[in-house]
Enzyme design. Sequence first.
Site, short mmCIF file in Angstrom:
data_model
loop_
_atom_site.label_atom_id
_atom_site.label_comp_id
_atom_site.label_asym_id
_atom_site.label_seq_id
_atom_site.Cartn_x
_atom_site.Cartn_y
_atom_site.Cartn_z
CB ILE A 1 -0.94 -0.02 1.21
CG1 ILE A 1 -1.84 -1.26 1.14
CG2 ILE A 1 -1.78 1.25 1.26
CD1 ILE A 1 -2.72 -1.46 2.35
N PRO B 1 1.76 5.43 -0.08
CG PRO B 1 3.50 6.45 1.12
CD PRO B 1 3.13 5.17 0.39
CB THR C 1 4.14 11.68 1.74
OG1 THR C 1 4.05 10.34 2.25
CG2 THR C 1 3.08 12.55 2.40
CG ASN C 2 7.88 9.79 1.09
OD1 ASN C 2 8.54 10.79 0.86
ND2 ASN C 2 7.36 9.54 2.28
N GLY D 1 -1.94 6.32 6.01
CA GLY D 1 -2.59 6.88 7.18
C GLY D 1 -2.98 5.82 8.19
N GLY E 1 3.28 3.52 11.67
CA GLY E 1 2.45 4.57 12.24
C GLY E 1 2.97 5.96 11.91
CB CYS F 1 6.70 9.62 8.71
SG CYS F 1 7.41 8.05 8.19
CD GLU G 1 3.24 12.68 10.90
OE1 GLU G 1 4.19 11.91 10.69
OE2 GLU G 1 2.05 12.36 10.68
CG LEU H 1 11.08 4.54 8.41
CD1 LEU H 1 11.51 5.93 8.88
CD2 LEU H 1 12.29 3.75 7.92
#
Length: 514
Positions: free
Chosen positions: A115, A117, A119-120, A200, A218, A251, A342, A419
């Site tokens: 899955i 994201p 962002t990256n 998320g 997370g 993150c 965050e 991570l």
Amino acid sequence: MNKFDKDLCSVQEARDLARAGHKAAQEFATFTQEQVDAILENMKEAAEKFSVCLAKAAVDETGFGKVADKTYKNHAASTLLYEEIKDEKTVGIIHEDKVKKTLDVAEPVGLVLGIIPSTNPTSTVIFKAMVALKARNAIVFAPHPAATDCTKKAADMMGRAAEAAGAPKGIIGCVSTPTMEATNELMHAKEVSLIIATGGPGMVKAAYSSGKPAIGVGAGNSPAYIENSADVKHAVSQIIASKTFDNGTICASEQSIICEESNEAAVVEELKAQGGYFMTEEETKKVCGLLFKGGSYAMNAKFVGRSPQMIAEAAGFCIPHTTTVLIGRQTGVGQGNPLSYEKLTTVLAFYTVKDWEEACRLSIELLQNGIGHTMSIHTNNRDIVLKFATKPASRILVNTGGSQGGTGISTGLPISFTLGCGTFGGSSVSENLSPKHLLNIKKVAYGLKDVTTLFAEDNSFSHPELEEPIDSTATLQNSTQTTSTPVEKDVDFSSDELTELAEVVRKVLSRMNS
């Protein structure tokens, strides 16, 4: 009706991809280490060749980050990762203990669901494809809807490179019409053996609730503590370079700076010298109103990975064109201190404490909103490092930037874009994901002892009472003597009575043992 048709098509596509991936995984499981490594090298070369165009595609589609930094992330996920894992054994016997006479035999897990994201996106596709195939697995990707095209481009490129080097057809697949229904279908598909969920908290929770083995990550909320023995100029340069790397979309990037009263003036001066803009209280409120939606602390995607100039302009105030990050002072954590959460963009919270003990307490409070992920400390005092090693973060980074340090680019950690947060943050692993997490390790164990002579040859096993015959009548007499009513010593039992009592004892003992 169109929405229904889209969902229906996406579910069918997911099923087709799962079947093709499963078939490819079965064939790929028969490949040798040499075949696997040749495929991986070709994937690395293709990813490096197309790093820039994939980075541009990601920025154009999502609006997040910088092309140069996304290019380097693609480079790290391919070339740097390849150099790190190219000699790692993932086929057959991967370890032998000649003393204990055990062998570790590696087997692939099968078809992996990745899955992705927003962002990256491209670097995460490259990374997950590399580690999955290194472990002889097939992989199918579920993109974030906001990064569909660039994710698909990256997956298709990696798939073509793998197949050109001899990998089975369908070894890398990607949903072209991402919907929740398609992702859910893949999560529950019988062909999928393992899920790697990067996204998320809702998506990660869904992965863990699917009934499949899952590796989820997370949210991060990394504090950076500049202790009073630190080289302030170096510490600030590391933090700025990390927070501005791809505009803070990683993150592990710093979310807060903590300094002490004794070095606050030096830290503030250096931050300003390196482009940090300290917002007024009013400016901070305006920025927080933009970053967090509807009074919640979930970040507004419109401002993820954006420059400080864009954020300031949207908030209605002017900043120098040389500004690198926006900084807002905070006095606490949680309600009333939005910057304590965050912020995957170029905004930092700033705290001042009396000493390292107060910094400890504050770090723990901040980490509750990103527990298990990452924190940074800048110090020349090893004892302070050891004190902070007990904090609830899976990566304690020393004298380096969070973005580059957490992903292994500037540290000795495995290079990774997934991570783990450990049980602190609800993750099944606390390490940086690597090929070893995508393997089944079988154990072959030779006998070291003769099982027919275990008692005799074990010097630590000494129970001489076992050598004496156990008299059931004596046992009965001993047990009755412990009651409150004493038994006369000269009471005689007939042979029939003894037989009956012995039978009672046998039945009682039988029930106790069953």
